[in-house]
Design a protein around this motif. Structure first.
Motif, PDB file in Angstrom:
ATOM      1  N   GLY A  62       0.787  -1.223   0.000  1.00 49.61           N
ATOM      2  CA  GLY A  62       0.000   0.000   0.000  1.00 49.61           C
ATOM      3  C   GLY A  62       0.820   1.275   0.000  1.00 49.61           C
ATOM      4  O   GLY A  62       0.256   2.371  -0.146  1.00 49.61           O
ATOM      5  N   VAL A  63       2.127   1.165   0.148  1.00 44.58           N
ATOM      6  CA  VAL A  63       2.996   2.344   0.134  1.00 44.58           C
ATOM      7  C   VAL A  63       3.444   2.609  -1.304  1.00 44.58           C
ATOM      8  O   VAL A  63       3.953   1.709  -1.966  1.00 44.58           O
ATOM      9  N   PRO A  64       3.259   3.834  -1.826  1.00 40.98           N
ATOM     10  CA  PRO A  64       3.694   4.123  -3.202  1.00 40.98           C
ATOM     11  C   PRO A  64       5.220   4.156  -3.276  1.00 40.98           C
ATOM     12  O   PRO A  64       5.863   5.019  -2.680  1.00 40.98           O
ATOM     13  N   LEU A  65       5.795   3.215  -4.009  1.00 39.97           N
ATOM     14  CA  LEU A  65       7.251   3.070  -4.034  1.00 39.97           C
ATOM     15  C   LEU A  65       7.873   3.299  -5.410  1.00 39.97           C
ATOM     16  O   LEU A  65       9.084   3.361  -5.519  1.00 39.97           O
ATOM     17  N   GLU A  66       7.077   3.372  -6.449  1.00 37.69           N
ATOM     18  CA  GLU A  66       7.601   3.446  -7.824  1.00 37.69           C
ATOM     19  C   GLU A  66       8.502   2.240  -8.121  1.00 37.69           C
ATOM     20  O   GLU A  66       9.516   2.367  -8.804  1.00 37.69           O
ATOM     21  N   MET A  67       8.128   1.090  -7.595  1.00 39.50           N
ATOM     22  CA  MET A  67       8.837  -0.161  -7.867  1.00 39.50           C
ATOM     23  C   MET A  67       7.926  -1.048  -8.697  1.00 39.50           C
ATOM     24  O   MET A  67       6.805  -1.354  -8.284  1.00 39.50           O
ATOM     25  N   THR A  68       8.389  -1.440  -9.869  1.00 40.20           N
ATOM     26  CA  THR A  68       7.600  -2.275 -10.758  1.00 40.20           C
ATOM     27  C   THR A  68       8.399  -3.519 -11.142  1.00 40.20           C
ATOM     28  O   THR A  68       9.612  -3.590 -10.906  1.00 40.20           O
ATOM     29  N   ALA A  69       7.718  -4.484 -11.731  1.00 37.62           N
ATOM     30  CA  ALA A  69       8.381  -5.726 -12.122  1.00 37.62           C
ATOM     31  C   ALA A  69       7.921  -6.146 -13.510  1.00 37.62           C
ATOM     32  O   ALA A  69       6.786  -5.884 -13.918  1.00 37.62           O
ATOM     33  N   LEU A  70       8.826  -6.790 -14.235  1.00 30.68           N
ATOM     34  CA  LEU A  70       8.532  -7.357 -15.550  1.00 30.68           C
ATOM     35  C   LEU A  70       8.715  -8.865 -15.466  1.00 30.68           C
ATOM     36  O   LEU A  70       9.773  -9.333 -15.040  1.00 30.68           O
ATOM     37  N   GLY A  71       7.702  -9.588 -15.869  1.00 36.30           N
ATOM     38  CA  GLY A  71       7.779 -11.043 -15.852  1.00 36.30           C
ATOM     39  C   GLY A  71       7.394 -11.626 -17.190  1.00 36.30           C
ATOM     40  O   GLY A  71       7.798 -11.114 -18.242  1.00 36.30           O
ATOM     41  N   ALA A  72       6.613 -12.680 -17.171  1.00 38.93           N
ATOM     42  CA  ALA A  72       6.215 -13.371 -18.402  1.00 38.93           C
ATOM     43  C   ALA A  72       5.510 -12.416 -19.358  1.00 38.93           C
ATOM     44  O   ALA A  72       4.609 -11.674 -18.967  1.00 38.93           O
ATOM     45  N   GLY A  73       5.962 -12.421 -20.616  1.00 41.00           N
ATOM     46  CA  GLY A  73       5.358 -11.563 -21.629  1.00 41.00           C
ATOM     47  C   GLY A  73       5.921 -10.168 -21.683  1.00 41.00           C
ATOM     48  O   GLY A  73       5.498  -9.365 -22.525  1.00 41.00           O
TER      49      GLY A  73
END
Length: 214
Positions: free
Chosen positions: A83-94
């Motif tokens: 719930g904390v806005p971190l600007e952390m994203t992830a790329l996985g399948a596709g």
């Protein structure tokens, strides 16, 4: 030339339909965790053992074991960052990741192009492999990176001695939060806002989520 290097030297799949910069396919040999550059470089100073790390357009990209992108939301919740806005994203399948210029080919591009900060090592593998949750070799969510003896041409080793994904995510989340609060503080000059860090982010490195130790 860049496409051929990744496919022949590392065996990393690329997007054959892409007409622009070469795109590496995520979710097969690796996933990616992406954070703002300031937080990423701060994380690198605190975490000496990671997998390959790239930078592109103000973002630092950490290559992690396949399946890690799916684990990220639950891991952040366990670390009390949910719930904390971190600007952390992830790329996985596709997903797709712009291929950095290979170090073996000079490793330099024009300003703003993707580049390696900690490059993969073709032929002998990257010592320690990719950050993972400590699963034994072959138990990953989407296959195997490397060979059973721990050496592989794909730039990785087996995950039996892999860097700790929990520590990497904990430190990166802390640095993302710190960078965001400092940015807000600069915009609101004269107004103080105390830094709030999760309890789990202050725990001893190397701990595992309870779901993985039960």
């Amino acid at each position: 030339m860049v496409r051929e290097w990744y496919e022949r030297e590392l065996g990393w799949p690329t997007d054959p339909a892409c007409k622009g910069p070469v795109q590496l396919l995520t979710g097969l040999l690796f996933d990616v965790v992406e954070v703002p550059a300031a937080a990423g470089y701060a994380t690198l100073r605190r975490v000496p053992r990671t997998g390959p790390v790239a930078v592109h357009r103000g973002k630092v990209r950490f290559l992690i074991a396949p399946g890690g992108a799916d684990e990220l939301p639950g891991l952040l919740d366990w670390l009390d960052w949910g719930g904390v806005p971190l600007e952390m994203t992830a790329l996985g399948a596709g997903g797709r990741m712009t291929a950095p210029a290979p170090v073996a080919l000079g490793g330099r591009g024009s300003r703003g192009t993707a580049a390696w900060v900690r490059p993969p090592r073709p032929g002998c593998g990257t010592r320690g492999g990719l950050p993972s949750l400590g699963l034994r070799h072959g138990e990953g969510a989407r296959g195997v990176h490397g060979l059973p003896d721990g050496t592989g041409r794909d730039g990785f080793q087996s995950d039996t001695d892999a860097p700790d994904l929990v520590r990497l995510v904990s430190v990166a989340a802390t640095e993302c939060h710190r960078a965001r609060l400092l940015h807000v503080r600069r915009k609101r000059a004269g107004r103080s806002q105390p830094l709030a860090f999760s309890y789990a982010s202050r725990t001893v490195a190397g701990t595992r989520p309870r779901s993985l130790t039960s």
